[in-house]
Design an enzyme around this catalytic site. Structure first.
Site, PDB file in Angstrom:
ATOM      1  N   GLY A 174      -5.402  11.729   3.601  1.00 56.63           N
ATOM      2  CA  GLY A 174      -5.771  11.016   4.807  1.00 56.63           C
ATOM      3  C   GLY A 174      -4.647  10.049   5.093  1.00 56.63           C
ATOM      4  N   CYS A 175      -4.650   9.403   6.244  1.00 52.20           N
ATOM      5  CA  CYS A 175      -3.495   8.594   6.569  1.00 52.20           C
ATOM      6  C   CYS A 175      -3.724   7.731   7.803  1.00 52.20           C
ATOM      7  CB  CYS A 175      -2.275   9.473   6.855  1.00 52.20           C
ATOM      8  SG  CYS A 175      -1.768  10.449   5.447  1.00 52.20           S
ATOM      9  N   ALA A 176      -2.733   6.858   8.075  1.00 49.12           N
ATOM     10  CA  ALA A 176      -2.694   6.085   9.300  1.00 49.12           C
ATOM     11  C   ALA A 176      -1.472   6.497  10.089  1.00 49.12           C
ATOM     12  CB  ALA A 176      -2.601   4.599   8.973  1.00 49.12           C
ATOM     13  N   ARG A 189      -5.832   2.309   5.338  1.00 49.58           N
ATOM     14  CA  ARG A 189      -5.768   3.762   5.485  1.00 49.58           C
ATOM     15  C   ARG A 189      -4.661   4.371   4.633  1.00 49.58           C
ATOM     16  NH1 ARG A 189      -8.871   5.397   9.979  1.00 49.58           N
ATOM     17  NH2 ARG A 189      -7.968   7.478   9.823  1.00 49.58           N
ATOM     18  N   ASN A 211      -2.015  12.725  10.229  1.00 49.06           N
ATOM     19  CA  ASN A 211      -3.177  12.283   9.475  1.00 49.06           C
ATOM     20  C   ASN A 211      -4.111  13.469   9.333  1.00 49.06           C
ATOM     21  OD1 ASN A 211      -5.575  11.209   8.552  1.00 49.06           O
ATOM     22  ND2 ASN A 211      -6.107  10.263  10.502  1.00 49.06           N
TER      23      ASN A 211
END
Lengths: 378, 606
Positions: free
Chosen positions: A12-14, A41, A208
């Site tokens: 997951g990510c920003a 995040r 993301n």
């Protein structure tokens, strides 16, 4: 730093992108503050930035190859390879500053290069560049060309993105387009090359989510000569944009719509001629359909585009304030640097948010030859 | 009448063994000697009307059942395969089982009398018995245990010592070769990507079969589009993929031209990636074919006629019919080719690679003769090779002859058996211009094949499919043709795994027959199928009711489609094309490194 070549790394990510449509250049603090807001995040295993319009006029026409190497020996091997394939105009270490929260960095260097000869056909030079870069990245172990565009650069490493931004002294660069990424990989020894953005020529991608169709896309791309040496799903997004837009001439919007194609029942309900085109696009580009939960921001020469998956499994928010266009994972990140934008909206699945340089600012249709209305995926 | 059988009796070699010199590889074997007798047909033809014939008929049936046996030399005696046990406490003496048995394994002498040596284990009697009074068991072996000279091998020697002929068999390879489907496991989403609920979200199984170009030439398309009047106001314009039909709302030229500008070849639209493989009229009964044709039409997919021609009863389903051109060229004319949705050139069959077929003249009834366009009662021989195809360039000529004959409006399939060099052969076929390549694995079914060839020639579909997909991608021509996997696709999970390995769609044959009642007794070649599937005897044929049969097959396809959707959902994808070639979502258990390399999958846990 160790390249993890066996495993594909989901996460997951920003993500955030900021662009001035008038071509106004601004420093990296805006985007750093935006991504800092989404600290939760990421998990400190990777952060990075892409910046467009950063290099001085005399270096603008040349491909800026950003290279990271583990050892001096590998650095020299890569340099030898670059010298062999390209004409080096200028080279220098990438300026950094010591940062308490950024660990030991690889050797970071940049080369401004030109193709060794003139090419008769315009795509010839780009094909040559892509081919040689793919070849060097696949061949030289322990060294990586992670940015290769003109008048743009990618800066990335292991750490939280705001720290990586400070490490690379991004407050000293001025760009009209910034994108950034904070990484939350779910199984990894984080390595500098594995951080986002991923770049090829002027393309940069921050991502993301996860491409669940990864192997189908990868094997499709390999037919067209792309080599997925990074083994991360983000890479396929990058190459698909390159294939569809640069090589096959589909406009950016249509490229996005092909990657997140309309459902068959939507196509069936279109007017016949549109349905015919869409049927053809889905049949021909079946291997390019991106599936799984993702949102991406793709930067290119003169613009950026945000895109989320067909059924909107990952967040993406757009906003506009004066000449600035924002795209981010969270509205909070936008409001952290622009408290009262004129408009804010949540993206729809499969509907791209596109920002482009105004013509007055030197913008043009990127890479696509066709200025014709094409039916959008509803 | 009393039947006393205390001594072992050897089966007369009428069906299972052909004499030397006979060509045994016909779509069905030679007919059982006694069933051709009209008297017999009369006696068994009463099974639907109350189930009981008169006593004289039954007595005659019993007598006839016994007479064909003759003593053979002790060296060539074999024992029966099965033992039929009738529980006399449960038996109501209704005699239905005796009338239903088409193998003469049950007689009547004021009680049911089994003739074990005739039993093929088809379970028809068990299924029709109202009180479950019949039990069929494996014949308890009397030989000393031997892992080298197995019962099957030793019995084969005995049979051939008696007959001097090739052994014949129906149905696919039953030997314990590895089934690679059962060594592949499927991934699922957890946390980092959400699985998708197919009941709430759209889930797409639609697949197009046919050649695709590498790119859409948007400029050519748009310029063509500007030159045409585009009727955007009426939306229900039928299926444009069938635009060769000039009656489709008067807009055929537009579509065809436009599609050609887009570089798209003719396409078949499959709503589920499952088609029914070639089973010819002659190998199976007309009622079986009717069931298949209606089922695929209802499910939005396709069936293949096999080489036996297209019976007029199937014309209403022509849009869902693939016609076959095999080495015998039965029924092939311009109408045959143009009537169908697609044309399949059959080069080989997985169950019997490299050999031809033979439908004996006795089976070429008037109806079959007219469908195949051959004289009634003449042998229908399909040579081992096509005698006008001795090389890949000859195949190219046939492909383009068919395309010319069909105005380039029908996809042309080429079906080959999976053999060692299948990847290179498939590549050649794609370059020769085929729109689809069908790869038939060595476990694929057959109406009749020499047993030894069925059991020992060819390679598994899983390995062949993976090799073909890899090769076509390496050469950058995977888009140019559809790849169809065939040869023992047994469940929805086999379909999923085949598509993940790289297939666009699959053919099923045996599964459709099982849906119609087949119990895999492997006697298809003898033409006496008690379930009415692989027979032309009217009294047996009518045991399959096409009105019910199509629903059984359609149900099966519907169930499989539901399971495939569920699987896509748990993989976190909502379209079949995201599964195609997505080998990353498969893992292997219990395979060697070489096998995993060929399949392109990692071991479970990595």
């Amino acid at each position: 730093m160790r390249r993890n070549l066996r495993e594909r790394i989901p996460g997951g990510c920003a993500i955030i992108g900021v662009m001035s449509e008038t071509g106004r250049r601004f420093d990296g603090t805006t985007v750093i503050e935006g991504i800092r807001c989404m600290h939760e995040r990421s998990n400190g295993l990777g952060g990075g930035f892409a910046a467009y319009g950063i290099y001085p006029d005399d270096l603008k026409p040349y491909y800026a190859l950003h290279v990271m190497s583990q050892t001096h020996h590998e650095h020299e091997t890569m340099e030898e390879g670059i010298r062999q394939h390209f004409r080096i105009i200028h080279q220098e270490p990438i300026p950094t500053r010591r940062h308490p929260r950024v660990g030991e960095a690889p050797i970071l260097w940049r080369y401004f290069v030109a193709a060794p000869t003139d090419f008769a056909e315009p795509p010839g030079e780009e094909e040559y560049m892509v081919g040689r870069i793919m070849d060097l990245n696949g061949r030289v172990e322990g060294s990586l060309i992670f940015s290769s565009g003109r008048d743009m650069g990618i800066f990335k490493g292991v750490g939280y993105p705001e720290d990586i931004g400070e490490f690379f002294r991004l407050d000293e660069y001025r760009a009209y387009l910034w994108t950034s990424h904070g990484r939350f990989p779910t199984n990894t020894p984080g390595w500098w090359g594995g951080a986002h953005p991923f770049g090829l020529l002027n393309w940069s991608v921050v991502h993301n989510g996860e491409i669940s169709s990864y192997d189908a896309n990868r094997r499709y791309l390999e037919m067209f000569g792309y080599r997925c040496y990074m083994k991360t799903d983000t890479e396929v997004v990058l190459y698909l944009f390159d294939l569809l837009n640069r090589r096959h001439g589909l406009p950016i919007e249509l490229t996005c719509s092909v990657l997140t194609a309309p459902f068959w029942n939507e196509i069936d309900a279109m007017p016949p001629a549109d349905a015919e085109l869409w049927r053809a696009l889905r049949q021909v580009y079946a291997g390019a359909l991106l599936n799984g939960p993702f949102s991406v921001i793709v930067g290119f020469e003169g613009g950026m585009v945000g895109l989320a998956d067909r059924i909107m499994l990952r967040p993406l928010v757009g906003a506009r304030a004066g000449d600035l266009v924002f795209i981010a994972s969270e509205e909070a990140a936008i409001r952290a640097v622009c408290p009262s934008p004129e408009t804010v909206w949540a993206a729809e699945g499969g509907e791209p948010i596109v920002a482009r340089l105004a013509r007055s600012a030197g913008g043009s249709e990127p890479a696509s030859a066709h200025k014709v209305e094409v039916p959008a995926a509803s | 009448m009393s039947v006393i059988k205390n001594e072992p009796v050897t089966e007369q070699p009428a069906g299972g063994l052909l004499p030397t010199g006979a060509v045994p590889a016909g779509t069905t074997g030679s007919p059982p000697r006694r069933t051709a007798s009209p008297a017999d047909r009369g006696s068994v033809g009463v099974e639907r009307g109350g189930g009981v014939g008169n006593k004289e008929d039954l007595a005659k049936k019993t007598r006839q059942a016994v007479t064909p046996f003759r003593r053979m030399r002790p060296a060539v005696r074999t024992h029966p395969d099965f033992r039929v046990i009738v529980d006399e406490d449960k038996c109501t003496l209704c005699r239905f089982c005796v009338l239903q048995c088409s193998w003469d394994a049950l007689g009547w002498d004021d009680r049911v009398v089994p003739f074990d040596e005739n039993c093929v284990g088809c379970w028809r009697c068990v299924a029709v018995c109202p009180t479950y009074a019949i039990r069929i068991e494996q014949w308890p072996t009397m030989y000393r245990e031997n892992h080298n000279w197995t019962r099957f091998i030793a019995n084969s020697v005995r049979k051939q010592a008696g007959s001097g002929g090739k052994l014949l068999v129906g149905t696919g390879n039953d030997k314990p070769y590895p089934v690679y489907w059962d060594h592949l496991l499927i991934d699922a989403c957890q946390v980092t990507n959400p699985s998708i609920d197919p009941l709430r979200e759209p889930m797409e199984l639609r697949t197009y079969v046919g050649a695709k170009p590498d790119r859409v030439d948007l400029a050519a398309y748009l310029s063509a589009r500007e030159r045409h009047f585009i009727p955007t106001d009426h939306r229900s314009v039928g299926d444009p993929d069938r635009s060769g039909d000039p009656s489709a709302n008067g807009r055929p030229a537009f579509d065809r031209d436009l599609r050609r500008r887009l570089g798209i070849g003719p396409q078949l639209r499959l709503e589920t990636p499952i088609m029914i493989a070639a089973m010819s009229y002659g190998a199976v009964s007309l009622n079986v074919q009717k069931s298949c044709a209606r089922a695929v039409a209802e499910m939005g997919t396709y069936w293949c006629t096999g080489e036996g021609g297209m019976h007029p009863d199937h014309y209403p389903y022509a849009d869902h019919t693939i016609v076959q051109v095999a080495s015998g060229r039965f029924a092939v004319d311009a109408d045959y080719l143009n009537r169908a949705a697609a044309v399949e050139i059959k080069i080989g069959q997985g169950a019997k690679p490299g050999i031809g077929g033979h439908l004996p003249g006795e089976k070429v009834t008037a109806d079959i003769a007219s469908t195949r366009m051959i004289p009634e009662g003449s042998d229908a021989i399909s040579p081992a090779p096509h005698h006008d195809i001795y090389s890949i360039e000859d195949l190219r000529q046939l492909i383009f002859a068919i395309k010319e004959a069909t105005r380039y409006e029908k996809p042309v399939f080429v079906k080959i058996a999976a053999v060692h060099n299948v990847a290179a052969i498939a590549s050649g076929i794609v370059r020769a211009g085929a729109d689809a390549v069908v790869i038939d694995g060595f476990r694929g079914g057959t109406g009749a094949a020499p047993t030894m060839i069925r059991d020992h020639v060819g390679i598994p579909i899983e390995l062949a499919l993976a090799a073909v997909d890899d090769r076509l991608r390496q050469e950058g021509i995977r888009n140019r043709a559809t790849v169809i996997a065939s040869g023992s696709i047994r469940s929805s999970m086999d379909v999923v795994k085949a598509i993940a390995l790289g297939a666009d769609a699959v053919y099923v044959g045996t599964a459709a027959l099982i849906a119609l009642g087949c119990t895999l007794c492997q006697q298809c070649h003898r033409g006496r199928c008690a379930w009415g599937l692989t027979t032309q005897r009217p009294d047996l044929v009518k045991r399959v009711d096409p009105e019910e049969g199509w629903q059984l097959i359609a149900n099966l396809f519907k169930a499989w489609s539901g399971e495939i959707k569920e699987t896509l959902g748990l993989l976190g994808i909502n379209s079949l094309e995201s599964l195609r070639g997505n080998r990353e979502r498969l893992r292997a258990v219990g395979l060697s490194q070489a096998e995993m390399d060929i399949l392109g999958v990692k071991p479970a846990g990595r």
